[in-house]
Enzyme design. Sequence first.
Site, short mmCIF file in Angstrom:
data_model
loop_
_atom_site.label_atom_id
_atom_site.label_comp_id
_atom_site.label_asym_id
_atom_site.label_seq_id
_atom_site.Cartn_x
_atom_site.Cartn_y
_atom_site.Cartn_z
N MET A 14 -4.03 40.33 3.88
CA MET A 14 -2.73 39.77 3.51
C MET A 14 -1.91 39.32 4.72
O MET A 14 -1.29 38.27 4.71
CB MET A 14 -1.91 40.81 2.71
CG MET A 14 -2.54 41.20 1.39
SD MET A 14 -2.79 39.82 0.25
CE MET A 14 -1.13 39.50 -0.29
N ASP A 33 -1.11 44.12 15.01
CA ASP A 33 -2.13 45.03 14.45
C ASP A 33 -2.48 46.04 15.52
O ASP A 33 -1.91 46.02 16.63
CB ASP A 33 -3.37 44.23 13.98
CG ASP A 33 -4.12 44.96 12.87
OD1 ASP A 33 -4.54 46.11 13.09
OD2 ASP A 33 -4.27 44.39 11.76
N GLU A 100 -3.04 50.61 2.30
CA GLU A 100 -2.27 51.17 1.18
C GLU A 100 -2.35 52.70 1.17
O GLU A 100 -2.90 53.32 0.25
CB GLU A 100 -2.85 50.57 -0.12
CG GLU A 100 -2.09 50.84 -1.38
CD GLU A 100 -0.79 50.07 -1.52
OE1 GLU A 100 -0.28 49.56 -0.51
OE2 GLU A 100 -0.28 50.02 -2.64
N LYS A 105 2.04 54.04 5.92
CA LYS A 105 3.27 53.27 5.70
C LYS A 105 4.46 54.01 6.32
O LYS A 105 5.30 53.41 6.99
CB LYS A 105 3.52 53.07 4.20
CG LYS A 105 2.35 52.48 3.42
CD LYS A 105 2.41 50.98 3.37
CE LYS A 105 1.39 50.37 2.43
NZ LYS A 105 1.07 49.01 2.71
N SER A 127 1.24 47.32 -2.97
CA SER A 127 0.96 46.96 -4.36
C SER A 127 1.36 48.10 -5.29
O SER A 127 1.48 47.89 -6.49
CB SER A 127 -0.53 46.72 -4.57
OG SER A 127 -1.03 45.86 -3.61
N HIS A 148 6.41 41.89 -2.38
CA HIS A 148 5.00 41.92 -2.78
C HIS A 148 4.43 40.52 -3.03
O HIS A 148 4.75 39.88 -4.02
CB HIS A 148 4.88 42.80 -4.05
CG HIS A 148 3.48 42.98 -4.52
ND1 HIS A 148 3.12 42.96 -5.84
CD2 HIS A 148 2.33 43.18 -3.82
CE1 HIS A 148 1.82 43.14 -5.94
NE2 HIS A 148 1.32 43.27 -4.74
P1 NAD Z 1 -6.37 45.23 5.05
O1 NAD Z 1 -7.07 46.51 5.13
O2 NAD Z 1 -7.15 43.98 4.89
O3 NAD Z 1 -5.43 45.04 6.34
C1 NAD Z 1 -4.62 46.04 6.86
C2 NAD Z 1 -4.48 45.83 8.35
O4 NAD Z 1 -3.51 46.73 8.86
C3 NAD Z 1 -5.76 46.09 9.14
O5 NAD Z 1 -6.05 44.96 9.94
C4 NAD Z 1 -5.43 47.31 9.96
O6 NAD Z 1 -6.07 47.30 11.25
C5 NAD Z 1 -3.95 47.20 10.13
N1 NAD Z 1 -3.26 48.44 10.46
C6 NAD Z 1 -3.56 49.72 10.10
N2 NAD Z 1 -2.63 50.57 10.58
C7 NAD Z 1 -1.72 49.82 11.27
C8 NAD Z 1 -0.58 50.13 12.04
N3 NAD Z 1 -0.15 51.38 12.15
N4 NAD Z 1 0.09 49.13 12.62
C9 NAD Z 1 -0.34 47.85 12.51
N5 NAD Z 1 -1.45 47.51 11.81
C10 NAD Z 1 -2.13 48.48 11.19
O7 NAD Z 1 -5.33 45.39 3.86
P2 NAD Z 1 -4.68 44.23 2.95
O8 NAD Z 1 -5.60 43.94 1.82
O9 NAD Z 1 -4.20 43.14 3.81
O10 NAD Z 1 -3.45 45.02 2.31
C11 NAD Z 1 -2.30 45.29 3.06
C12 NAD Z 1 -1.19 45.68 2.11
O11 NAD Z 1 -0.97 44.62 1.19
C13 NAD Z 1 -1.49 46.90 1.27
O12 NAD Z 1 -0.31 47.62 1.07
C14 NAD Z 1 -1.97 46.31 -0.04
O13 NAD Z 1 -1.76 47.16 -1.15
C15 NAD Z 1 -1.10 45.09 -0.14
N6 NAD Z 1 -1.64 44.01 -0.98
C16 NAD Z 1 -2.94 43.67 -0.93
C17 NAD Z 1 -3.40 42.63 -1.74
C18 NAD Z 1 -4.84 42.22 -1.71
O14 NAD Z 1 -5.29 41.54 -2.64
N7 NAD Z 1 -5.58 42.58 -0.67
C19 NAD Z 1 -2.51 41.94 -2.57
C20 NAD Z 1 -1.16 42.29 -2.56
C21 NAD Z 1 -0.73 43.33 -1.76
#
Ligand code: NAD
Length: 666
Positions: A14, A33, A100, A105, A127, A148
């Site tokens: 995302m 990141d 998540e 968080k 989410s 979101h």
């Molecule tokens: P992801 O696992 O693809 O990416 C998360 C990233 O965060 C990773 O690159 C990780 O290295 C990084 N990270 C971890 N700890 C960190 C920190 N302390 N500081 C900075 N970076 C850090 O996850 P995603 O799918 O992108 O989801 C991220 C959020 O978005 C979640 O809360 C998820 O629920 C929400 N979301 C996801 C989707 C989806 O379809 N994937 C849709 C809507 C919302």
Amino acid sequence: MFVFKAAVIGAGTMGGEIAQVIANADIPVVLKDLEQKFVDQGLDRAREVTKGQLDGMVAKEKLTQEQADARLEEVLGRIDGTTDYSGIGDVDFVIEAAPERIEIKQQVFDELDQRTPGHAILASNTSSLSISEMGAATLRPDKVVGFHFFYPASVMPLVEVIAGELTSEETISAATNFARAIRKQPITCAEAPGFVVNRILNSAVGEVWRAQEEGGLSIKAIDEGVTAQNVAPMGPFMLADMLGLDTILHVAQHLRQAYGDRFYEHEGMRKLVEDGKLGAKSGGEGFYKNGEPQIGGDAEPDAERLAELFSLKALVECCLIIEEGVASAKDIDLGMMAGAGLDPRRGLLPPLMKADLTGLDVVLEKLEQAEAEHGERFAPPRLLRRLVAQGRLGHRDGQGFFAYPRPDNGEQPETVQLETRENMAIAWLMHPPMNSLSPSVIDDLSTVWERVKAAEGVQAMVICSSIPFVFCAGADIKSFTKLDEQSGDEFVTKAQAMLNEFGEGDVVTIAAVNGLAFGGGCEVSMACDMRIAAESAAFGQPEINLGIVPGFGGTQRLPRLIGPEKALEMNLVGDEISASEAFEHGLVNRVVPDHELFDSALGWGRKLAGQAPLALAAIKRISNAPHLDKGLQDEKDAFAEVFQTDDAREGIGAFLGKRKARWTGK
Ligand code: NAD
């Protein structure tokens, strides 16, 4: 609160695209990141998305290749990839998109609280997790909000703006304005598991999952059949493969835990996830592999019945969301359009609009049957029963969840139409998609107004929108550009004269503001005697953003309604304010739940149309004079004049005789 610089924490699936969306709106953004390789993946994704968009514009000859190349570097130049917090000390808005897990968080929010300015809004793309729990890790829970996006963030227009328990109204407004600034469609909702769109989709699709497992049905036949029934843009199993089975399973489990048996967890999906078969993201294998189903079941589904259960269950969930005060009817349908790809132009109707078109009495009966067959999860919601009991049966009866015009017989202007109900008139704005005010809309509104004034016994006019999502989004800019100095002057003069009469004429005017009332739309509402707003309505004077000045009274009526300071602020800043802020400032008289707006406005119309006509006209005419002495003189004259009338004698006689007065207007 204004956003000059933003940050995104987490450059994963995302985060990279969210940073792209922000940079593409010309706002600088820091993308952080933990490790450089993750940052680089996010930056690569942002480049890929931007390039794809620009290639499309080159193909359509909207840009030359050189312009596209320059724009690509310009957009990417606005994203500052980093693994530390060094560039974050001057940001105004942060979107956390880390994994998540609440402990991650909370740690991110704790760090952000220490490293960002006190005014900055800290938002989460979560989410499912609690915004309030993230807020608790900071000293600014009032500035913590859910924001979101939907996957893929560069394409899907929706952002759900989620209020935690302590999130302030100002934060919600700032987040909503920021969403619009990055060209997304915001809806607002309270913190409830699944928020709005995922909750409705999961509840509905759960019925298809359940039927598949209980009946051993073929997933391929389901996907094809359900798509053909026009309830969703894509079959549910194919969609799950595209979005990632782990993500879908996680949300399904979370919702089942939160709401119980009304949600369903698909066993087959759980096993696929355990085996690491997550769909597209794990190399293609999920429910399908090379187009062939990977889970058992070859029975033929009754696609029509499945689609019906899907729609009925979606409606149950929508009603519960409204009943719980999580989101409004308008935001629910907007959310399903912008976040679940339901596009009425393609025959894919959002749930409440669909129910209105089917007929709420018909839907209620179907739900009663489904409840008898499948149990309590289909129990007709109280809200639906209430609407049916009121005779609000949907589109054909003029009102269901939304209000619909039933114009009087005979010739009608095209863009504004008149409906008469006893001593009340309804002026329906009917100029899709945004009810923008073109010269012909002003002409048509004038025609309707003249008819209302001439109509025997009509004492109130309610202005309503026939479009459930917008009241009036302002001037029709395209048609404005065709006006020269003289025709422009004539147009504004005509509009101002008519709007003046709304406030000064003998007929009471009420604006029923259901959605956006921007610019000219806000000004039309301000010209009315009263404004009743739906909870999800929004007001604004954005002319300044176009480099122009309000033309229909925005600089004059707004200060008279809300005071000069706040009015100047609204006219100079151009941002929108919510209905509750509008109420606080005195811009609107009442705020009511969206689905009660039409009845409330008609109720006010009926009440005022029943008042003594001469007294009512005199009070309207003399109220709010610019000078007290002149005003008091006018009042003295009006008092003496009205006191001599038959109506005054009748009113006083009825009061003393303890009976209802009968006005004659003499
Ligand atoms: P992801 O696992 O693809 O990416 C998360 C990233 O965060 C990773 O690159 C990780 O290295 C990084 N990270 C971890 N700890 C960190 C920190 N302390 N500081 C900075 N970076 C850090 O996850 P995603 O799918 O992108 O989801 C991220 C959020 O978005 C979640 O809360 C998820 O629920 C929400 N979301 C996801 C989707 C989806 O379809 N994937 C849709 C809507 C919302």
